[in-house]
Design a protein around this motif. Sequence first.
Motif, short mmCIF file in Angstrom:
data_model
loop_
_atom_site.label_atom_id
_atom_site.label_comp_id
_atom_site.label_asym_id
_atom_site.label_seq_id
_atom_site.Cartn_x
_atom_site.Cartn_y
_atom_site.Cartn_z
N UNK A 165 0.83 -1.21 0.00
CA UNK A 165 0.00 0.00 0.00
C UNK A 165 0.86 1.26 0.00
N UNK A 166 1.97 1.23 0.72
CA UNK A 166 2.88 2.37 0.69
C UNK A 166 3.38 2.60 -0.73
N UNK A 167 3.79 1.54 -1.41
CA UNK A 167 4.27 1.66 -2.79
C UNK A 167 3.20 2.28 -3.68
N UNK A 168 1.97 1.81 -3.55
CA UNK A 168 0.91 2.27 -4.44
C UNK A 168 0.52 3.72 -4.19
N UNK A 169 0.41 4.12 -2.94
CA UNK A 169 0.06 5.51 -2.63
C UNK A 169 1.22 6.43 -3.01
N UNK A 170 2.45 6.02 -2.72
CA UNK A 170 3.61 6.83 -3.09
C UNK A 170 3.71 6.96 -4.61
N UNK A 171 3.46 5.88 -5.33
CA UNK A 171 3.51 5.93 -6.80
C UNK A 171 2.49 6.92 -7.33
N UNK A 172 1.29 6.89 -6.78
CA UNK A 172 0.25 7.83 -7.22
C UNK A 172 0.69 9.26 -6.95
N UNK A 173 1.26 9.50 -5.79
CA UNK A 173 1.73 10.84 -5.44
C UNK A 173 2.84 11.30 -6.39
N UNK A 174 3.58 10.35 -6.96
CA UNK A 174 4.68 10.67 -7.89
C UNK A 174 4.19 10.76 -9.34
N UNK A 175 2.90 10.54 -9.57
CA UNK A 175 2.36 10.65 -10.92
C UNK A 175 2.27 9.34 -11.67
N UNK A 176 2.41 8.22 -10.98
CA UNK A 176 2.32 6.90 -11.61
C UNK A 176 1.02 6.22 -11.23
N UNK A 177 0.68 5.20 -11.98
CA UNK A 177 -0.46 4.35 -11.64
C UNK A 177 0.05 2.96 -11.30
N UNK A 178 -0.79 2.20 -10.64
CA UNK A 178 -0.40 0.87 -10.17
C UNK A 178 -1.54 -0.12 -10.32
N UNK A 179 -1.19 -1.38 -10.23
CA UNK A 179 -2.18 -2.45 -10.19
C UNK A 179 -1.66 -3.56 -9.29
N UNK A 180 -2.24 -3.72 -8.09
CA UNK A 180 -1.85 -4.85 -7.23
C UNK A 180 -2.46 -6.12 -7.80
N UNK A 181 -1.71 -7.21 -7.78
CA UNK A 181 -2.19 -8.43 -8.43
C UNK A 181 -1.93 -9.68 -7.59
N UNK A 182 -2.97 -10.50 -7.53
CA UNK A 182 -2.80 -11.87 -7.03
C UNK A 182 -3.31 -12.86 -8.08
N UNK A 183 -3.71 -12.33 -9.23
CA UNK A 183 -4.24 -13.17 -10.31
C UNK A 183 -3.12 -13.79 -11.13
N UNK A 184 -2.49 -14.80 -10.53
CA UNK A 184 -1.41 -15.52 -11.22
C UNK A 184 -1.24 -16.88 -10.58
#
Length: 200
Positions: free
Chosen positions: A133-152
């Motif tokens: 969650x830290x990675x995803x919120x920080x990425x958004x704050x830096x202008x990036x998008x994310x997708x957490x995945x367990x579909x594998x």
Amino acid sequence: MDTFTAIRERRSVKLYDPEFVMPQQDIDRLLELATLSPTSFNIQNWRFVVIRDKELREQLCAAAWNQAQVREASALIMVCADLNAWGLRTERYWANAPEETRKMLVGMIHQFYKDDKQLQRDEALRSSGMAAQTIMVAAKAMGYDTCPMIGFDMETVSRLIKLPKDHVIGMMIAVGKAVQPARPRGGQLPLDEIVFEDTF
């Protein structure tokens, strides 16, 4: 971007610009911020595998039922955890504490985890979830998008990344520049359905 906006705007984006390359310093920054995530007793049991190799990304994409973000996102981060971190040179987790405090906490760590495999696993997954969650919120704050995945396929992915036997995968996170926004939110449950006071 402020924290509240980053939390509200973080979405699971599926389609990324495959030509965009994240600067290495941005990947490093995300991982440095992830290491500030909380862990019980400061055991820092998360481990991060940044997947760069294109052939490996293709194999991982196949193991994730050909979800495009695995191949096309700028960065693919496997968020894992060491199940035995609680017992590995635990004094280093409190290296900057006074000696008496360090001895007390190290003893508490061993007492708490040593005979409880389920707790060790639960702790690993809790910690990896908070780091993710830290990675995803920080990425958004830096202008990036994310997708957490367990579909594998967990077994295949574990083999491909050479996951040690005493580690567990929490999730993989695709990070990059979206070429299409996420779908509208499906619907959030109202607080009066999910929040209770004192007891259920």
